[in-house]
Design a protein around this motif. Structure first.
Motif, PDB file in Angstrom:
ATOM      1  N   VAL A  98     -29.664  22.612  24.895  1.00  9.24           N
ATOM      2  CA  VAL A  98     -29.866  24.146  25.027  1.00  9.24           C
ATOM      3  C   VAL A  98     -31.020  24.463  26.198  1.00  9.24           C
ATOM      4  O   VAL A  98     -32.178  23.988  26.022  1.00  9.24           O
ATOM      5  CB  VAL A  98     -29.914  24.693  23.776  1.00  9.24           C
ATOM      6  CG1 VAL A  98     -30.031  26.436  24.040  1.00  9.24           C
ATOM      7  CG2 VAL A  98     -28.510  24.673  22.798  1.00  9.24           C
ATOM      8  N   MET A  99     -30.811  25.454  27.133  1.00 11.13           N
ATOM      9  CA  MET A  99     -32.018  25.912  27.796  1.00 11.13           C
ATOM     10  C   MET A  99     -32.179  27.478  27.608  1.00 11.13           C
ATOM     11  O   MET A  99     -30.947  28.227  27.413  1.00 11.13           O
ATOM     12  CB  MET A  99     -31.508  25.550  29.212  1.00 11.13           C
ATOM     13  CG  MET A  99     -31.315  23.990  29.739  1.00 11.13           C
ATOM     14  SD  MET A  99     -30.905  23.709  31.320  1.00 11.13           S
ATOM     15  CE  MET A  99     -32.837  24.131  31.914  1.00 11.13           C
ATOM     16  N   ILE A 123     -27.206  19.974  18.468  1.00  9.21           N
ATOM     17  CA  ILE A 123     -28.311  20.159  19.393  1.00  9.21           C
ATOM     18  C   ILE A 123     -29.489  19.236  19.471  1.00  9.21           C
ATOM     19  O   ILE A 123     -30.242  19.125  18.373  1.00  9.21           O
ATOM     20  CB  ILE A 123     -28.791  21.530  19.236  1.00  9.21           C
ATOM     21  CG1 ILE A 123     -27.774  22.790  19.120  1.00  9.21           C
ATOM     22  CG2 ILE A 123     -29.936  22.180  20.210  1.00  9.21           C
ATOM     23  CD1 ILE A 123     -28.283  24.224  18.546  1.00  9.21           C
ATOM     24  N   VAL A 124     -29.245  18.368  20.590  1.00 10.21           N
ATOM     25  CA  VAL A 124     -30.124  16.922  20.540  1.00 10.21           C
ATOM     26  C   VAL A 124     -31.385  17.346  21.408  1.00 10.21           C
ATOM     27  O   VAL A 124     -32.500  16.515  21.203  1.00 10.21           O
ATOM     28  CB  VAL A 124     -29.531  16.019  21.357  1.00 10.21           C
ATOM     29  CG1 VAL A 124     -28.004  15.591  20.802  1.00 10.21           C
ATOM     30  CG2 VAL A 124     -29.046  16.334  22.807  1.00 10.21           C
ATOM     31  N   ALA A 125     -31.555  18.724  22.259  1.00 13.21           N
ATOM     32  CA  ALA A 125     -32.796  19.137  22.721  1.00 13.21           C
ATOM     33  C   ALA A 125     -32.834  20.417  23.028  1.00 13.21           C
ATOM     34  O   ALA A 125     -31.547  20.854  23.114  1.00 13.21           O
ATOM     35  CB  ALA A 125     -33.121  18.024  23.789  1.00 13.21           C
ATOM     36  N   GLU A 166     -29.519  12.533  30.655  1.00  8.50           N
ATOM     37  CA  GLU A 166     -29.381  11.160  30.703  1.00  8.50           C
ATOM     38  C   GLU A 166     -30.008  10.554  29.234  1.00  8.50           C
ATOM     39  O   GLU A 166     -29.318   9.710  28.329  1.00  8.50           O
ATOM     40  CB  GLU A 166     -29.790  10.411  31.534  1.00  8.50           C
ATOM     41  CG  GLU A 166     -29.210   8.848  31.645  1.00  8.50           C
ATOM     42  CD  GLU A 166     -29.628   8.098  32.987  1.00  8.50           C
ATOM     43  OE1 GLU A 166     -30.021   8.874  33.855  1.00  8.50           O
ATOM     44  OE2 GLU A 166     -29.569   6.734  33.029  1.00  8.50           O
ATOM     45  N   ARG A 167     -31.078  10.941  29.074  1.00 13.32           N
ATOM     46  CA  ARG A 167     -32.004  10.047  27.807  1.00 13.32           C
ATOM     47  C   ARG A 167     -31.257  10.532  26.642  1.00 13.32           C
ATOM     48  O   ARG A 167     -31.133   9.676  25.568  1.00 13.32           O
ATOM     49  CB  ARG A 167     -33.394  10.819  27.768  1.00 13.32           C
ATOM     50  CG  ARG A 167     -34.052  10.412  26.731  1.00 13.32           C
ATOM     51  CD  ARG A 167     -35.756  11.143  26.811  1.00 13.32           C
ATOM     52  NE  ARG A 167     -36.415  11.188  25.448  1.00 13.32           N
ATOM     53  CZ  ARG A 167     -37.433  11.775  25.484  1.00 13.32           C
ATOM     54  NH1 ARG A 167     -37.986  12.248  26.604  1.00 13.32           N
ATOM     55  NH2 ARG A 167     -37.953  11.804  24.106  1.00 13.32           N
ATOM     56  N   TYR A 168     -30.857  11.906  26.407  1.00 13.96           N
ATOM     57  CA  TYR A 168     -30.498  12.347  25.078  1.00 13.96           C
ATOM     58  C   TYR A 168     -28.733  12.227  25.172  1.00 13.96           C
ATOM     59  O   TYR A 168     -27.775  12.554  24.194  1.00 13.96           O
ATOM     60  CB  TYR A 168     -30.481  13.727  24.815  1.00 13.96           C
ATOM     61  CG  TYR A 168     -32.151  14.082  24.456  1.00 13.96           C
ATOM     62  CD1 TYR A 168     -32.946  14.483  25.288  1.00 13.96           C
ATOM     63  CD2 TYR A 168     -32.519  13.734  23.095  1.00 13.96           C
ATOM     64  CE1 TYR A 168     -34.318  14.724  25.138  1.00 13.96           C
ATOM     65  CE2 TYR A 168     -33.645  13.835  22.933  1.00 13.96           C
ATOM     66  CZ  TYR A 168     -34.688  14.379  23.560  1.00 13.96           C
ATOM     67  OH  TYR A 168     -35.822  14.494  23.293  1.00 13.96           O
ATOM     68  N   ASP A 169     -28.418  11.474  26.195  1.00 11.93           N
ATOM     69  CA  ASP A 169     -26.391  11.327  26.314  1.00 11.93           C
ATOM     70  C   ASP A 169     -25.843  12.633  26.114  1.00 11.93           C
ATOM     71  O   ASP A 169     -25.168  12.701  25.188  1.00 11.93           O
ATOM     72  CB  ASP A 169     -25.971  10.335  25.157  1.00 11.93           C
ATOM     73  CG  ASP A 169     -24.747   9.997  25.403  1.00 11.93           C
ATOM     74  OD1 ASP A 169     -24.266   9.424  24.234  1.00 11.93           O
ATOM     75  OD2 ASP A 169     -24.097  10.159  26.460  1.00 11.93           O
ATOM     76  N   VAL A 170     -26.365  13.780  26.788  1.00 10.26           N
ATOM     77  CA  VAL A 170     -25.882  14.973  26.465  1.00 10.26           C
ATOM     78  C   VAL A 170     -24.467  15.341  27.263  1.00 10.26           C
ATOM     79  O   VAL A 170     -24.253  14.668  28.181  1.00 10.26           O
ATOM     80  CB  VAL A 170     -26.810  16.255  27.323  1.00 10.26           C
ATOM     81  CG1 VAL A 170     -26.157  17.542  27.346  1.00 10.26           C
ATOM     82  CG2 VAL A 170     -28.289  15.965  26.598  1.00 10.26           C
ATOM     83  N   GLU A 171     -23.737  15.828  26.472  1.00 11.88           N
ATOM     84  CA  GLU A 171     -22.300  16.099  26.876  1.00 11.88           C
ATOM     85  C   GLU A 171     -22.132  17.657  27.441  1.00 11.88           C
ATOM     86  O   GLU A 171     -21.166  17.738  28.215  1.00 11.88           O
ATOM     87  CB  GLU A 171     -21.275  15.682  25.772  1.00 11.88           C
ATOM     88  CG  GLU A 171     -21.402  14.604  25.202  1.00 11.88           C
ATOM     89  CD  GLU A 171     -20.455  14.120  23.962  1.00 11.88           C
ATOM     90  OE1 GLU A 171     -19.473  13.633  23.958  1.00 11.88           O
ATOM     91  OE2 GLU A 171     -21.122  14.495  22.708  1.00 11.88           O
ATOM     92  N   LEU A 172     -22.759  18.462  26.687  1.00  8.01           N
ATOM     93  CA  LEU A 172     -22.978  19.861  27.168  1.00  8.01           C
ATOM     94  C   LEU A 172     -24.143  20.590  27.453  1.00  8.01           C
ATOM     95  O   LEU A 172     -24.779  20.573  26.483  1.00  8.01           O
ATOM     96  CB  LEU A 172     -21.946  20.697  26.167  1.00  8.01           C
ATOM     97  CG  LEU A 172     -21.832  22.025  26.389  1.00  8.01           C
ATOM     98  CD1 LEU A 172     -20.879  22.442  27.710  1.00  8.01           C
ATOM     99  CD2 LEU A 172     -21.234  22.719  25.199  1.00  8.01           C
ATOM    100  N   VAL A 173     -24.474  21.238  28.505  1.00  5.15           N
ATOM    101  CA  VAL A 173     -25.696  21.940  28.542  1.00  5.15           C
ATOM    102  C   VAL A 173     -25.381  23.338  28.551  1.00  5.15           C
ATOM    103  O   VAL A 173     -24.251  23.973  29.124  1.00  5.15           O
ATOM    104  CB  VAL A 173     -26.164  21.701  30.144  1.00  5.15           C
ATOM    105  CG1 VAL A 173     -27.463  22.766  30.367  1.00  5.15           C
ATOM    106  CG2 VAL A 173     -26.692  20.247  30.470  1.00  5.15           C
ATOM    107  N   ARG A 193     -19.143  20.997  32.339  1.00  4.34           N
ATOM    108  CA  ARG A 193     -20.128  20.723  31.413  1.00  4.34           C
ATOM    109  C   ARG A 193     -21.248  21.431  31.026  1.00  4.34           C
ATOM    110  O   ARG A 193     -22.364  21.019  30.701  1.00  4.34           O
ATOM    111  CB  ARG A 193     -20.298  19.185  31.002  1.00  4.34           C
ATOM    112  CG  ARG A 193     -20.769  18.722  31.995  1.00  4.34           C
ATOM    113  CD  ARG A 193     -20.771  17.104  31.712  1.00  4.34           C
ATOM    114  NE  ARG A 193     -21.714  16.346  32.990  1.00  4.34           N
ATOM    115  CZ  ARG A 193     -22.596  15.692  32.859  1.00  4.34           C
ATOM    116  NH1 ARG A 193     -23.154  15.494  31.577  1.00  4.34           N
ATOM    117  NH2 ARG A 193     -23.253  15.248  33.927  1.00  4.34           N
ATOM    118  N   CYS A 194     -21.322  22.783  31.613  1.00  5.58           N
ATOM    119  CA  CYS A 194     -22.676  23.555  31.663  1.00  5.58           C
ATOM    120  C   CYS A 194     -21.927  24.847  31.361  1.00  5.58           C
ATOM    121  O   CYS A 194     -21.244  25.592  32.363  1.00  5.58           O
ATOM    122  CB  CYS A 194     -23.489  23.589  32.893  1.00  5.58           C
ATOM    123  SG  CYS A 194     -24.729  24.646  32.843  1.00  5.58           S
TER     124      CYS A 194
END
Ligand SMILES: Nc1nc2c(c(=O)[nH]1)N[C@@H](CN(C=O)c1ccc(C(=O)N[C@@H](CCC(=O)O)C(=O)O)cc1)CN2
Length: 290
Positions: A98-99, A123-125, A166-173, A193-194
């Protein structure tokens, strides 16, 4: 998320392909032959574009079906009908970054709905160009990354974001009122995917200060639009919208306050439907199988 019945496994199949005769039968009979029962199915045939869309939620006895076995078993049907498909465990949670900038309501809403199990996501980050919400995010045991942005530093900031994806293997922003325009390159990298929440009922009132634009126009409803992000600001495929009645007595500040509820509802629906495999892109439109 609804609990799984003990001794069973559930899967979700989402399919997009050219229209053809007998597709529902071909897809559902394949799943049945693989030992699945289908307890929810939504489908749509677009007669303008000759496209077909379907989402099947299946249940099987534990030990009889896996993502791998169902995917292998479905492959011949997919090849025959030129299908693009996604087959996942119904219990899987989409990895979301999430931004946010300064407004916290959409971030807070997503964190809360996730915490109570309403959204099938993790929510990984959280990434922000401000420090305002670091303590809120860390209270939720979610990593917080401060990535300041200026016109000069935007390329470096976007590189850092992609590094975190990439670090958190994010699928959706998810842009939860993140108030920076993403570069064309970044939007292409995150295509499909955003998701952004725009604080107006698009296509009305694009761009900055939509509530002030709405006040000046004397609107009788304010709204919010959750859409996929594209290089063209606020023009991406719409996923979910909400509107709330207002009247002449509402000041611009009142419209901003009323609009927050519409923004939170529209964004959380869009994230939920995306994570549940209910949203399929069709040109600059979405098909939402709910
Ligand atoms: N490429 C895209 N980027 C973004 C989109 C989009 O659809 N495509 N949606 C926006 C969200 N947004 C309106 O909903 C929006 C955000 C920011 C701006 C803007 O002009 N920002 C300035 C900086 C403002 C500031 O620092 O406070 C800028 O980026 O130069 C307009 C609309 C998210 N991004």
């Amino acid at each position: 998320m609804p609990d799984q019945v003990p001794g069973t496994v559930e899967h979700v199949l989402t399919v997009h392909c050219p229209e053809a005769h007998g597709l529902v039968s071909a897809i559902t009979s394949n799943l049945t032959q693989q030992g699945c029962d289908i307890f929810d199915v939504k489908h749509f045939s677009d007669r303008f574009t000759d496209e077909f869309f379907i989402r099947c939620h299946t249940v099987s006895e534990a030990g009889t079906a896996t993502v791998e076995s169902l995917t292998d078993g479905f492959a011949p049907v997919a090849e025959q009908h030129d299908m693009r498909f996604r087959l996942v465990s119904a219990q899987r949670r989409t990895r979301v970054l999430v931004m946010v900038s300064r407004f916290s309501h959409c971030l807070t809403d997503l964190l809360h709905r996730t915490r109570i199990g309403e959204l099938p996501i993790e929510i990984v980050a959280v990434v922000s160009n401000h420090l305002d919400h670091k303590s809120l995010v860390e209270w939720h045991d979610v990593p917080f990354h401060h990535v300041p942005v200026t016109a000069e530093t935007k390329p470096l900031a976007e590189a850092k974001l992609l590094g975190l994806v990439e670090r958190y293997d994010v699928e959706l922003v998810v842009l939860a009122r993140y108030m920076q325009v993403l570069s064309d390159e970044l939007t292409r990298e995150l295509s499909g995917r955003c998701i952004n929440i725009h604080h107006s009922f698009l296509p009305s009132f694009k761009g900055a200060k939509p509530y002030h634009q709405a006040y000046a126009r004397g609107v009788k409803m304010v709204g919010a639009t959750a859409h996929y992000v594209t290089p063209d600001l606020d023009e991406g495929p719409i996923i979910a919208q909400r509107v709330i009645p207002v009247d002449h007595a509402h000041t611009p500040a009142d419209l901003v306050a009323v609009g927050r509820d519409a923004e939170m509802q529209a964004l959380s629906r869009a994230v939920k439907w995306h994570a549940e495999g209910r949203v399929v892109l069709s040109g600059n439109r979405t098909i939402v199988l709910v």
